[in-house]
Design an enzyme around this catalytic site. Sequence first.
Site, PDB file in Angstrom:
ATOM      1  N   HIS A 193      54.124  40.878  45.361  1.00  0.00           N
ATOM      2  CA  HIS A 193      53.672  42.095  45.970  1.00  0.00           C
ATOM      3  C   HIS A 193      52.904  41.901  46.906  1.00  0.00           C
ATOM      4  O   HIS A 193      52.446  40.566  47.292  1.00  0.00           O
ATOM      5  CB  HIS A 193      53.190  43.148  45.083  1.00  0.00           C
ATOM      6  N   ASP A 195      49.005  43.275  48.854  1.00  0.00           N
ATOM      7  CA  ASP A 195      48.149  44.394  48.308  1.00  0.00           C
ATOM      8  C   ASP A 195      47.718  45.575  49.430  1.00  0.00           C
ATOM      9  O   ASP A 195      47.956  45.201  50.573  1.00  0.00           O
ATOM     10  CB  ASP A 195      46.750  43.540  48.109  1.00  0.00           C
ATOM     11  N   HIS A 250      52.322  37.813  47.192  1.00  0.00           N
ATOM     12  CA  HIS A 250      52.168  36.716  46.460  1.00  0.00           C
ATOM     13  C   HIS A 250      52.362  37.421  44.924  1.00  0.00           C
ATOM     14  O   HIS A 250      52.764  38.404  44.751  1.00  0.00           O
ATOM     15  CB  HIS A 250      50.301  36.554  46.410  1.00  0.00           C
ATOM     16  N   ARG A 260      44.393  31.573  32.209  1.00  0.00           N
ATOM     17  CA  ARG A 260      44.041  31.824  33.792  1.00  0.00           C
ATOM     18  C   ARG A 260      42.968  33.269  33.789  1.00  0.00           C
ATOM     19  O   ARG A 260      43.625  34.044  33.230  1.00  0.00           O
ATOM     20  CB  ARG A 260      45.141  31.862  34.519  1.00  0.00           C
TER      21      ARG A 260
HETATM   22  C1  LIG Z   1      52.839  48.735  40.438  1.00  0.00           C
HETATM   23  C2  LIG Z   1      51.634  49.288  41.057  1.00  0.00           C
HETATM   24  C3  LIG Z   1      50.403  48.641  40.438  1.00  0.00           C
HETATM   25  C4  LIG Z   1      49.500  48.834  41.635  1.00  0.00           C
HETATM   26  C5  LIG Z   1      49.698  50.266  42.231  1.00  0.00           C
HETATM   27  C6  LIG Z   1      51.347  50.127  42.062  1.00  0.00           C
HETATM   28  O1  LIG Z   1      51.978  51.275  42.209  1.00  0.00           O
HETATM   29  C7  LIG Z   1      51.730  49.331  43.377  1.00  0.00           C
HETATM   30  C8  LIG Z   1      50.427  48.209  43.926  1.00  0.00           C
HETATM   31  C9  LIG Z   1      49.909  47.664  42.801  1.00  0.00           C
HETATM   32  C10 LIG Z   1      48.579  47.089  43.091  1.00  0.00           C
HETATM   33  C11 LIG Z   1      48.769  45.844  43.826  1.00  0.00           C
HETATM   34  C12 LIG Z   1      46.869  45.362  44.311  1.00  0.00           C
HETATM   35  C13 LIG Z   1      46.197  45.684  43.253  1.00  0.00           C
HETATM   36  O2  LIG Z   1      45.940  44.881  42.050  1.00  0.00           O
HETATM   37  C14 LIG Z   1      46.122  47.164  42.952  1.00  0.00           C
HETATM   38  C15 LIG Z   1      44.912  47.713  41.777  1.00  0.00           C
HETATM   39  C16 LIG Z   1      46.423  48.100  43.916  1.00  0.00           C
HETATM   40  O3  LIG Z   1      45.677  48.731  44.460  1.00  0.00           O
HETATM   41  O4  LIG Z   1      47.859  48.062  43.981  1.00  0.00           O
HETATM   42  C17 LIG Z   1      47.575  47.199  42.031  1.00  0.00           C
HETATM   43  C18 LIG Z   1      47.922  48.729  41.444  1.00  0.00           C
HETATM   44  C19 LIG Z   1      47.713  48.605  39.907  1.00  0.00           C
HETATM   45  O5  LIG Z   1      47.593  47.604  39.482  1.00  0.00           O
HETATM   46  O6  LIG Z   1      47.410  49.945  39.631  1.00  0.00           O
HETATM   47  O1  LIG Z   2      45.607  37.003  39.499  1.00  0.00           O
HETATM   48  C1  LIG Z   2      45.694  36.687  40.795  1.00  0.00           C
HETATM   49  O2  LIG Z   2      45.459  35.507  41.284  1.00  0.00           O
HETATM   50  C2  LIG Z   2      46.102  37.587  41.475  1.00  0.00           C
HETATM   51  C3  LIG Z   2      46.341  39.065  40.924  1.00  0.00           C
HETATM   52  C4  LIG Z   2      46.918  39.982  41.999  1.00  0.00           C
HETATM   53  O3  LIG Z   2      47.765  39.566  43.096  1.00  0.00           O
HETATM   54  C5  LIG Z   2      46.284  41.200  41.859  1.00  0.00           C
HETATM   55  O4  LIG Z   2      45.674  41.709  40.960  1.00  0.00           O
HETATM   56  O5  LIG Z   2      46.539  42.200  42.693  1.00  0.00           O
HETATM   57 FE   LIG Z   3      47.890  41.223  44.600  1.00  0.00          FE
END
Ligand SMILES: C=C1C[C@]23C[C@@]1(O)CC[C@H]2[C@@]12CC[C@H](O)[C@@](C)(C(=O)O1)[C@H]2[C@@H]3C(=O)O
Ligand SMILES: O=C(O)CCC(=O)C(=O)O
Ligand SMILES: [Fe+2]
Length: 323
Positions: A193, A195, A250, A260
């Site tokens: 994904h 961020d 990533h 981890r």
């Molecule tokens: C599948 C998902 C988890 C996420 C929200 C989403 O719908 C798509 C983006 C995901 C992500 C990736 C980065 C961060 O870890 C996070 C908190 C964010 O803002 O976008 C996660 C979301 C999550 O885990 O709720």
């Molecule tokens: O655990 C990690 O180093 C990355 C996890 C990650 O990509 C995330 O939490 O969005």
């Molecule tokens: Fe991430």
Amino acid sequence: MVMLLQNQNQNQNKPPNFTAIPVIDLSHPDDAKNLIVKACQDYGFFKVVNHGVPLWLVSQLENQTMEFFNMSQSEKNKYCPPYPTGYATKTIGPNGDVGWLEYLLFTSNDFSTNSKTFTSLAKEYVEAVKKLGCEILELVAEGLKIEPKSVLSRMLSDDKADTIFRLNHYPPCPDTDPDMDHRATNTIGFGEHTDPHLISIARSNTTSGLQICLPNGTWVGVPPDHTSFFINVDDMLQVMTNGRFKSVKHRVVTDKLKSRVSMIYFVGPPLMEKIAPLGSLMEPGEESMYDEFTWFEYKSCTYKTRLADDRLSFFHKGCHPLV
Ligand SMILES: C=C1C[C@]23C[C@@]1(O)CC[C@H]2[C@@]12CC[C@H](O)[C@@](C)(C(=O)O1)[C@H]2[C@@H]3C(=O)O
Ligand SMILES: O=C(O)CCC(=O)C(=O)O
Ligand SMILES: [Fe+2]
């Protein structure tokens, strides 16, 4: 922790390590500002050293975090308030993504768990990492030669900055995949994904597992460095630089033997902040690649999509967001 992750064993054949990772020494800001901009353009990813976050704080918070994850499953389940804050296991986001991990997610400055020590360390850590984030965003503006130098950092220093603090724990995963002839496979801890935010400031313990995708589509492993921070360019910074910086794709694979733990601070703008390419950066005649939107609109779209979806594509000029 008992986990059943069907179809999650993907052959991620251990990729080569990213040996060319840009390492930015923050004790030399004049060099750092140019090197950061180059790293953001080349990879959307870099590592910072001499970052000013005390290592005692980092290691004490890591210990406290492990104390939390070492509790019994029923104890941990008490910290599952309504999504998206609190403790969760396996599920990532609301749309069916899963990974070999458990995590704590804090979307405000309230880091309450069962331990007062954890809460106060988390508060202090987040303050220190926020300061680091402001410094990096100022250096980005200076490196890009745009004014004022607070044009990006002001979104984080704003009281309404929309940040997330995430602590991930990937237990060892003794995977064997019969279809793979017992060759080593790696189970996905956190699927690929980008961020959504402006930048993410991450660190982990000494266990490897983080991989990034280079602009040529090659996946590389990021050698762990528990004393440094890794910075990701996120989707909002890609938009604000009109695509000059790339939001880095990533993922995390698990280790067979070692657990981890990672701590990530996601720097988001205030919800009502209007996001568009920075006018001061645009060359005469340069077209904006994106329609203007608010961070709230983007964030709402994020939570309607799957981890691997290309969320930015909905915001390209002329496309209609899913809001
Ligand atoms: C599948 C998902 C988890 C996420 C929200 C989403 O719908 C798509 C983006 C995901 C992500 C990736 C980065 C961060 O870890 C996070 C908190 C964010 O803002 O976008 C996660 C979301 C999550 O885990 O709720
Ligand atoms: O655990 C990690 O180093 C990355 C996890 C990650 O990509 C995330 O939490 O969005
Ligand atoms: Fe991430």
